[in-house]
Write a protein that holds these residues in place. Structure first.
Motif, PDB file in Angstrom:
ATOM      1  N   MET A   1       0.864  -1.188   0.000  1.00  0.00           N
ATOM      2  CA  MET A   1       0.000   0.000   0.000  1.00  0.00           C
ATOM      3  C   MET A   1       0.895   1.231   0.000  1.00  0.00           C
ATOM      4  O   MET A   1       1.786   1.351   0.837  1.00  0.00           O
ATOM      5  N   ASP A   2       0.641   2.127  -0.944  1.00  0.00           N
ATOM      6  CA  ASP A   2       1.396   3.379  -1.029  1.00  0.00           C
ATOM      7  C   ASP A   2       0.649   4.453  -0.226  1.00  0.00           C
ATOM      8  O   ASP A   2      -0.531   4.288   0.077  1.00  0.00           O
ATOM      9  N   HIS A   3       1.331   5.513   0.136  1.00  0.00           N
ATOM     10  CA  HIS A   3       0.700   6.671   0.781  1.00  0.00           C
ATOM     11  C   HIS A   3       1.113   7.876  -0.037  1.00  0.00           C
ATOM     12  O   HIS A   3       2.206   8.404   0.146  1.00  0.00           O
ATOM     13  N   LYS A   4       0.243   8.266  -0.969  1.00  0.00           N
ATOM     14  CA  LYS A   4       0.656   9.226  -1.994  1.00  0.00           C
ATOM     15  C   LYS A   4       0.584  10.681  -1.558  1.00  0.00           C
ATOM     16  O   LYS A   4       1.339  11.509  -2.049  1.00  0.00           O
ATOM     17  N   ARG A   5      -0.346  10.990  -0.641  1.00  0.00           N
ATOM     18  CA  ARG A   5      -0.498  12.399  -0.267  1.00  0.00           C
ATOM     19  C   ARG A   5       0.620  12.807   0.682  1.00  0.00           C
ATOM     20  O   ARG A   5       1.139  11.998   1.447  1.00  0.00           O
TER      21      ARG A   5
ATOM     22  N   THR B   1       2.151  13.131  -4.114  1.00  0.00           N
ATOM     23  CA  THR B   1       3.622  13.074  -4.174  1.00  0.00           C
ATOM     24  C   THR B   1       4.035  11.814  -4.906  1.00  0.00           C
ATOM     25  O   THR B   1       3.190  11.013  -5.301  1.00  0.00           O
ATOM     26  N   GLY B   2       5.321  11.607  -4.989  1.00  0.00           N
ATOM     27  CA  GLY B   2       5.839  10.349  -5.539  1.00  0.00           C
ATOM     28  C   GLY B   2       5.659   9.179  -4.584  1.00  0.00           C
ATOM     29  O   GLY B   2       5.957   8.048  -4.930  1.00  0.00           O
ATOM     30  N   GLY B   3       5.140   9.436  -3.386  1.00  0.00           N
ATOM     31  CA  GLY B   3       4.939   8.367  -2.400  1.00  0.00           C
ATOM     32  C   GLY B   3       5.659   8.704  -1.101  1.00  0.00           C
ATOM     33  O   GLY B   3       6.860   8.934  -1.107  1.00  0.00           O
TER      34      GLY B   3
ATOM     35  N   LEU C   1       5.992  -6.331 -13.741  1.00  0.00           N
ATOM     36  CA  LEU C   1       4.777  -5.610 -14.138  1.00  0.00           C
ATOM     37  C   LEU C   1       4.046  -5.200 -12.866  1.00  0.00           C
ATOM     38  O   LEU C   1       3.820  -6.027 -11.976  1.00  0.00           O
ATOM     39  N   TYR C   2       3.750  -3.919 -12.793  1.00  0.00           N
ATOM     40  CA  TYR C   2       3.130  -3.335 -11.597  1.00  0.00           C
ATOM     41  C   TYR C   2       1.649  -3.151 -11.876  1.00  0.00           C
ATOM     42  O   TYR C   2       1.280  -2.456 -12.837  1.00  0.00           O
ATOM     43  N   PHE C   3       0.822  -3.787 -11.069  1.00  0.00           N
ATOM     44  CA  PHE C   3      -0.618  -3.621 -11.200  1.00  0.00           C
ATOM     45  C   PHE C   3      -1.094  -2.662 -10.105  1.00  0.00           C
ATOM     46  O   PHE C   3      -0.996  -2.991  -8.916  1.00  0.00           O
TER      47      PHE C   3
ATOM     48  N   TYR D   1      -1.208   0.414 -15.037  1.00  0.00           N
ATOM     49  CA  TYR D   1      -0.091  -0.517 -15.146  1.00  0.00           C
ATOM     50  C   TYR D   1       1.190   0.303 -15.129  1.00  0.00           C
ATOM     51  O   TYR D   1       1.256   1.358 -15.759  1.00  0.00           O
ATOM     52  N   ASN D   2       2.219  -0.210 -14.458  1.00  0.00           N
ATOM     53  CA  ASN D   2       3.555   0.357 -14.628  1.00  0.00           C
ATOM     54  C   ASN D   2       4.455  -0.765 -15.122  1.00  0.00           C
ATOM     55  O   ASN D   2       4.266  -1.925 -14.752  1.00  0.00           O
ATOM     56  N   CYS D   3       5.440  -0.392 -15.936  1.00  0.00           N
ATOM     57  CA  CYS D   3       6.272  -1.417 -16.588  1.00  0.00           C
ATOM     58  C   CYS D   3       7.520  -1.724 -15.770  1.00  0.00           C
ATOM     59  O   CYS D   3       8.529  -2.138 -16.311  1.00  0.00           O
ATOM     60  N   ARG D   4       7.443  -1.539 -14.442  1.00  0.00           N
ATOM     61  CA  ARG D   4       8.662  -1.511 -13.617  1.00  0.00           C
ATOM     62  C   ARG D   4       8.297  -1.707 -12.150  1.00  0.00           C
ATOM     63  O   ARG D   4       7.122  -1.672 -11.791  1.00  0.00           O
ATOM     64  N   PHE D   5       9.321  -1.816 -11.318  1.00  0.00           N
ATOM     65  CA  PHE D   5       9.111  -1.821  -9.868  1.00  0.00           C
ATOM     66  C   PHE D   5       8.575  -0.459  -9.425  1.00  0.00           C
ATOM     67  O   PHE D   5       8.963   0.572  -9.973  1.00  0.00           O
ATOM     68  N   GLY D   6       7.693  -0.445  -8.437  1.00  0.00           N
ATOM     69  CA  GLY D   6       7.164   0.809  -7.897  1.00  0.00           C
ATOM     70  C   GLY D   6       8.139   1.424  -6.907  1.00  0.00           C
ATOM     71  O   GLY D   6       8.972   0.744  -6.318  1.00  0.00           O
ATOM     72  N   ASP D   7       8.019   2.717  -6.743  1.00  0.00           N
ATOM     73  CA  ASP D   7       8.842   3.435  -5.768  1.00  0.00           C
ATOM     74  C   ASP D   7       7.883   4.285  -4.945  1.00  0.00           C
ATOM     75  O   ASP D   7       7.210   5.127  -5.530  1.00  0.00           O
ATOM     76  N   PRO D   8       7.728   4.077  -3.648  1.00  0.00           N
ATOM     77  CA  PRO D   8       8.526   3.282  -2.719  1.00  0.00           C
ATOM     78  C   PRO D   8       7.988   1.883  -2.380  1.00  0.00           C
ATOM     79  O   PRO D   8       8.353   1.337  -1.339  1.00  0.00           O
ATOM     80  N   GLU D   9       7.204   1.255  -3.236  1.00  0.00           N
ATOM     81  CA  GLU D   9       6.730  -0.101  -2.934  1.00  0.00           C
ATOM     82  C   GLU D   9       7.886  -1.102  -2.815  1.00  0.00           C
ATOM     83  O   GLU D   9       7.882  -1.986  -1.957  1.00  0.00           O
ATOM     84  N   THR D  10       8.864  -0.943  -3.723  1.00  0.00           N
ATOM     85  CA  THR D  10      10.002  -1.869  -3.745  1.00  0.00           C
ATOM     86  C   THR D  10      10.712  -1.934  -2.387  1.00  0.00           C
ATOM     87  O   THR D  10      11.201  -2.983  -1.983  1.00  0.00           O
TER      88      THR D  10
HETATM   89  N1  GLY Z   1       4.471   4.299  -6.160  1.00  0.00           N
HETATM   90  C1  GLY Z   1       3.893   4.450  -7.425  1.00  0.00           C
HETATM   91  C2  GLY Z   1       4.787   4.253  -8.561  1.00  0.00           C
HETATM   92  O1  GLY Z   1       5.896   3.774  -8.451  1.00  0.00           O
HETATM   93  O2  GLY Z   1       4.388   4.598  -9.667  1.00  0.00           O
END
Ligand code: GLY
Ligand code: AMP
Length: 422
Positions: A211-215, A225-227, A268-270, A284-293
């Motif tokens: 779970m991201d926290h974007k705000r 924000t970027g997370g 693949l990021y869903f 969809y993102n074609c990569r690892f998420g940041d900061p999920e990784t």
């Molecule tokens: N945390 C969202 C992203 O990497 O796009």
């Protein structure tokens, strides 16, 4: 072995630390990396989108395996170029990275293959988009087609806000060419879940959910924000929902890309929303998420390099991908004023006792000292047997790092904990 990682944020730092757990790894080059990553890898000042220079560097330095982490180089064909020079790579080729590079492509793919997502219309003419908004249901979501540094999405609460988003993108060129086409889509509600998945184009192995926290501010207030922090696993994502997503979203997406002649290899990021009508794809993102990784990788029990090499070689099916029980929490520490405007160059306090748990996102080395060089500066990660324990440990460590004007959310994981108790 010599590895190369393209990118230079907290995500790349987490990838590098995990890759180095494999004893066969002798050297990791990071292009361009950052001041914090420089303590774990050899950073080389080549930008992540300087494809020709990246390829030349990899070739000259006899790199054995490359990991391309950010969206732009993937969409620009960095993997195609490296593979063209015989360098094995983790990451999708450009013809598959388009799943993130073009929202119109992603939406049309989902429509064609019956993958659940928000209803939408596509526009390449501003007047047509504005006319559509006159009678569209509100709230509504306006998305730039191309990459826009994660800023191309407007969730409009009013018709006026939606109109402004269209005008800014299509007349004012706020996102450059990325905004020449727009997707306008139905507003969905429900908890959001990020699921990253290893896939070699045939087989898909989802990672632990997060779970991201974007705000920017506590209580999900303030600008996007970027997370600002992440937790894993995401308590909303039950085993039943995971099974449903596998059937209705993950496998159909992999199959769809294969049928389109665009097999997706890499991560693949869903981005999912668990709506009252079932899980749907938000992006969809074609990569690892940041900061999920930063919370997912610390829970990976299997060797990351082995899994990445198997993914690249099309051998994911026979390669075990195992996870630790337990949970992880990452608190992002940002510079005052982020994401709007902030100063750089503040010296960072980073005691040796917490440094191994800190992934550096925006810092430079200056006279042997680490100083801030970005808005999101670092992420402090902890794991624990339970989510409660992981959160507590992450905040204890966060209290020990800092710099002038630093701020961080105090409620990372709070919503997840509340959900667990229901
Ligand atoms: N945390 C969202 C992203 O990497 O796009
Ligand atoms: P971004 O990270 O800028 O791409 O923003 C994406 C965010 O916008 C998602 O995390 C959602 O919170 C929100 N969002 C995107 N599409 C929708 C939608 N169709 N309905 C509701 N919220 C959405």
């Amino acid at each position: 072995m010599k590895l190369l990682v393209v990118g230079g944020g907290g995500r790349e730092h987490a990838l590098i630390r995990k890759l180095k757990e494999n004893p066969a790894v002798e050297t990791v080059y990071c292009l361009p990396g950052n001041g914090g990553i420089a303590r774990d890898a050899v950073c080389v000042p080549i930008g992540a989108t300087e494809i020709d220079k990246i390829v030349a560097f990899a070739y000259e330095n006899k790199v054995d395996f490359a990991v391309v982490a950010p969206d732009d180089p993937l969409v620009l064909g960095c993997v195609d170029a490296l593979e063209g020079h015989g360098i094995p790579c983790f990451g999708p080729r450009a013809n598959a990275a388009i799943i993130e590079g073009s929202k119109v492509f992603a939406k049309d793919l989902m429509k064609k293959y019956g993958i659940p997502t928000a209803a939408y219309e596509t526009f390449d003419d501003m007047d047509a988009a504005l006319a559509y908004l006159d009678s569209a249901p509100i709230p509504i979501v306006v998305k730039a087609d191309g990459l826009a540094l994660g800023k191309g999405v407007t969730v409009a609460a009013t018709r006026e806000e939606a109109r402004e988003a269209v005008i800014e993108a299509m007349r004012d060129g706020k996102f450059g060419a990325s905004g020449n086409r727009l997707v306008i889509e139905e507003f969905l509600t429900g908890p959001e879940v990020s699921v990253l998945a290893f896939t070699d184009g045939e087989c898909v192995k989802p990672m632990v959910s997060s779970m991201d926290h974007k705000r920017a501010l506590d209580g999900d207030e303030g600008p996007n924000t970027g997370g600002m922090g992440t937790i894993a696993p995401n308590p909303y994502y039950t085993d039943e929902i995971a099974e449903e997503c596998m059937k209705t979203i993950f496998l159909p997406t992999i199959e769809a890309m294969k049928r389109e002649g665009r097999p997706f290899k890499g991560c693949l990021y869903f981005g999912l929303m668990l709506t009252p009508k079932g899980p749907k794809v938000i992006e969809y993102n074609c990569r690892f998420g940041d900061p999920e990784t930063q919370v997912v990788l610390p829970l990976l029990k299997s060797d990351l390099l082995t899994v990445m090499q198997a993914t690249a070689a099309g051998k994911l099916k026979e390669t075990p991908v195992e996870w630790y029980d337990g949970a992880a929490c990452c608190v992002v520490v940002a510079s005052g004023g982020y994401p709007v405007s902030y100063k750089k160059g503040y010296p960072i306090t980073l005691p040796d006792s917490v440094a191994p748990d800190v992934y550096v996102a925006g810092a430079a080395e200056k006279d042997g000292e680490l100083v801030t060089s970005g808005g999101r500066v670092l992420g402090v990660t902890a794991t624990g047997k339970t989510l409660e324990e992981a959160i507590k440990k992450a905040y204890e460590k966060t209290a020990q790092v800092g710099f002038e004007n630093a701020f961080y959310r105090k409620d990372v994981g709070a919503r997840a904990l509340a959900a667990k108790k229901v």
